[in-house]
Scaffold this motif. Structure first.
Motif, short mmCIF file in Angstrom:
data_model
loop_
_atom_site.label_atom_id
_atom_site.label_comp_id
_atom_site.label_asym_id
_atom_site.label_seq_id
_atom_site.Cartn_x
_atom_site.Cartn_y
_atom_site.Cartn_z
N THR A 38 -14.55 23.44 19.00
CA THR A 38 -15.48 22.64 18.22
C THR A 38 -16.94 22.93 18.59
OG1 THR A 38 -15.81 20.39 17.46
CG2 THR A 38 -15.47 20.66 19.79
N HIS A 39 -17.14 23.55 19.75
CA HIS A 39 -18.50 23.81 20.24
C HIS A 39 -19.02 25.17 19.78
CE1 HIS A 39 -18.89 20.25 22.60
NE2 HIS A 39 -17.79 20.49 23.29
N GLU A 77 -10.75 18.66 16.03
CA GLU A 77 -9.77 18.91 17.09
C GLU A 77 -8.40 18.38 16.70
OE1 GLU A 77 -11.31 17.69 20.94
OE2 GLU A 77 -12.83 19.26 20.87
N ARG A 93 -9.02 25.04 22.27
CA ARG A 93 -9.70 24.39 23.40
C ARG A 93 -10.15 23.04 22.89
NH1 ARG A 93 -13.07 21.01 24.41
NH2 ARG A 93 -14.35 22.03 22.85
N VAL A 94 -9.56 21.99 23.45
CA VAL A 94 -9.87 20.64 22.98
C VAL A 94 -10.14 19.73 24.18
CG1 VAL A 94 -8.52 20.72 20.84
CG2 VAL A 94 -7.40 20.06 22.97
N ASN A 95 -10.63 18.53 23.89
CA ASN A 95 -10.70 17.52 24.93
C ASN A 95 -9.32 16.87 25.03
OD1 ASN A 95 -11.58 14.51 25.93
ND2 ASN A 95 -12.92 16.10 26.70
N SER A 150 -15.69 18.74 31.78
CA SER A 150 -16.40 18.11 30.67
C SER A 150 -17.42 17.11 31.21
CB SER A 150 -15.42 17.44 29.72
OG SER A 150 -16.03 17.13 28.50
N ARG A 153 -19.12 11.13 30.85
CA ARG A 153 -19.53 10.66 29.52
C ARG A 153 -20.35 9.39 29.67
NH1 ARG A 153 -15.84 13.26 25.33
NH2 ARG A 153 -16.51 11.71 23.81
N ARG A 174 -19.25 5.37 17.95
CA ARG A 174 -18.26 6.40 17.58
C ARG A 174 -17.46 6.78 18.82
NH1 ARG A 174 -17.07 11.76 19.81
NH2 ARG A 174 -15.49 12.50 18.38
N PRO A 176 -13.89 9.44 20.01
CA PRO A 176 -12.93 10.45 19.53
C PRO A 176 -11.69 9.76 18.97
CG PRO A 176 -13.56 10.84 21.83
CD PRO A 176 -14.09 9.51 21.46
N ILE A 197 -16.32 14.78 15.97
CA ILE A 197 -17.67 14.93 16.52
C ILE A 197 -18.62 15.57 15.50
CG2 ILE A 197 -17.29 17.16 17.65
CD1 ILE A 197 -19.00 15.92 20.02
N ASN A 214 -20.91 10.54 25.25
CA ASN A 214 -20.54 11.93 25.55
C ASN A 214 -21.32 12.42 26.76
OD1 ASN A 214 -19.17 14.44 25.12
ND2 ASN A 214 -19.09 13.93 22.94
N ASN A 215 -20.99 13.65 27.17
CA ASN A 215 -21.68 14.27 28.30
C ASN A 215 -23.05 14.80 27.86
OD1 ASN A 215 -21.08 16.74 26.95
ND2 ASN A 215 -19.05 16.70 27.88
N SER A 218 -23.02 17.89 25.27
CA SER A 218 -22.61 17.59 23.88
C SER A 218 -23.68 16.75 23.17
CB SER A 218 -21.28 16.85 23.83
OG SER A 218 -20.25 17.66 24.33
N GLU A 241 -11.61 18.96 29.68
CA GLU A 241 -11.17 19.69 28.48
C GLU A 241 -9.85 20.37 28.84
OE1 GLU A 241 -13.31 19.13 26.29
OE2 GLU A 241 -15.33 19.30 27.07
C1 GTR Z 1 -16.93 16.82 23.96
C2 GTR Z 1 -15.75 17.74 24.08
C3 GTR Z 1 -15.22 18.09 22.72
C4 GTR Z 1 -14.96 16.85 21.89
C5 GTR Z 1 -16.13 15.92 21.94
C6 GTR Z 1 -15.85 14.61 21.22
O1 GTR Z 1 -17.38 16.45 25.24
O2 GTR Z 1 -16.16 18.92 24.71
O3 GTR Z 1 -14.06 18.85 22.89
O4 GTR Z 1 -13.82 16.20 22.33
O5 GTR Z 1 -16.55 15.66 23.26
O6 GTR Z 1 -16.32 13.58 21.67
O7 GTR Z 1 -15.19 14.65 20.18
#
Ligand code: GTR
Length: 334
Positions: A38-39, A77, A93-95, A150, A153, A174, A176, A197, A214-215, A218, A241
């Motif tokens: 997704t990144h 994802e 590659r997902v969370n 990751s 958050r 919001r 996930p 996302i 989030n981190n 992101s 992740e």
């Molecule tokens: C990010 C992660 C993504 C996705 C995203 C989210 O930190 O790297 O894979 O999960 O968060 O919040 O959807």
């Protein structure tokens, strides 16, 4: 987003298009693994899978390779995971969040305030505990190859700084697509809105949501900071992740090639961690320079206490309890 019921027509179309793209790059022999992220291409998770691909090419004279479709080109994802299980994608590659509803063991590293630090998370997931969680995916048609960082958050929003759980009250946040995340946000008195996302930036602009969590990387790369300028260091989750492979593809590999894939994935982990640490620092510096309003929370224990009931709700099996205990025991070295 899929409607959650079986393989959607859209996903079948995406899988078909992805397979077409694969033959278009001259790898119709099926050897290049098609992966999704997704990144964007410069993000540490994508770069780590590129490093894995480089190792595979080098060791097999180009016979094994990975091609990543970055930037969420192939869908959310949740949708791409569905495609991966069904075999239309080889890797993903997902969370852990979108896997929470598929496999209860994956909720463990996503528990609020479980890991004391990023190092605690790395230590736990590098141990047999990590292997057991990866292994739990096999029964769902996925092979867990490795975990990537990751970081922590944090909540961010358009309205106000968050100092105490009471400041969260009434905010539309919001999350996930994970029941665990919905429960965590509700436990703080906020409204949880699950969405992919890729929809967050626009939803912030339109006021459909007030914030997300989030981190640093992101928050920065999704440009969420341009709209939601309050970033409050709750550090409520340090969930990793995960890189998975479709079991359908995996089962067609020879044991030797399976070993090569596992080895290359594992070896991409330290590479990713170096990139990750740099990326967190770079994102933080850029955001501070951009004028994002960052604050420490008043009392982390108050957040931990408010979110604690989700542990009892989602940690229900003996295996989950055993793993949670093992992870907590590994915190002692902090
Ligand atoms: C990010 C992660 C993504 C996705 C995203 C989210 O930190 O790297 O894979 O999960 O968060 O919040 O959807």
């Amino acid at each position: 987003m899929s409607d959650g019921g079986g393989i959607s027509r859209r996903n079948v179309l995406i899988a078909g298009a992805a397979a077409g793209a694969l033959s278009a790059c001259g790898r119709a022999d099926g050897r290049a693994f098609l992966s999704s992220d997704t990144h964007p291409a410069d993000y540490p998770t994508v770069q780590a899978v590129d490093e894995m691909a480089r190792l595979l090419r080098e060791r097999t004279n180009g016979r094994l390779d990975v091609k990543t479709y970055a930037g969420g080109q192939l869908g959310s994802e949740r949708d791409t995971l569905e495609i991966t299980v069904f075999g239309g994608l080889d890797m993903n590659r997902v969370n852990l969040a979108p896997l929470n509803s598929i496999e209860p063991m994956t909720t463990i590293p996503a528990l609020p305030f479980l890991f004391r630090s990023n190092n605690h998370m790395r230590r736990a997931l590098d141990s047999a505990v990590g292997d057991e969680i990866l292994e739990s995916l096999t029964r769902h048609g996925l092979i867990g190859l490795c975990f990537y960082d990751s970081g922590d958050r944090n909540f961010y929003n358009t309205k106000r700084p968050i100092y105490t759980p009471a400041d969260m009250k009434g905010l539309k946040i919001r999350v996930p697509n994970s029941d665990l995340y919905i429960a965590m946000v509700k436990a703080l008195g906020a409204d949880a809105t699950p969405m992919s996302i890729s929809e967050v930036y626009q939803s912030l602009v339109q006021g459909v949501i007030d914030g997300a969590e989030n981190n640093w990387p992101s928050y920065e790369s999704g440009r969420h900071f341009e709209v939601a300028t309050y970033y409050s260091l709750t550090q409520h989750v340090i969930a990793p992740e995960v890189l998975v492979m479709s079991r359908r593809r995996w089962d067609k590999l020879t044991p030797e090639d399976q070993a090569e894939v596992r080895k290359a994935a594992r070896e991409s982990v330290p590479f990713m961690r170096t990139l990750w640490d740099r990326r967190v620092d770079a994102a933080r510096s850029k955001l501070l320079a951009a004028g994002v309003k960052v604050n420490e929370i008043t009392d982390p224990a108050a957040f931990a206490a408010a979110m604690r009931p989700v542990w009892d709700r989602y940690i229900v099996t003996d295996d989950q309890r055993r793993i949670v205990q093992q992870i907590e025991d590994m915190a002692e070295a902090e």
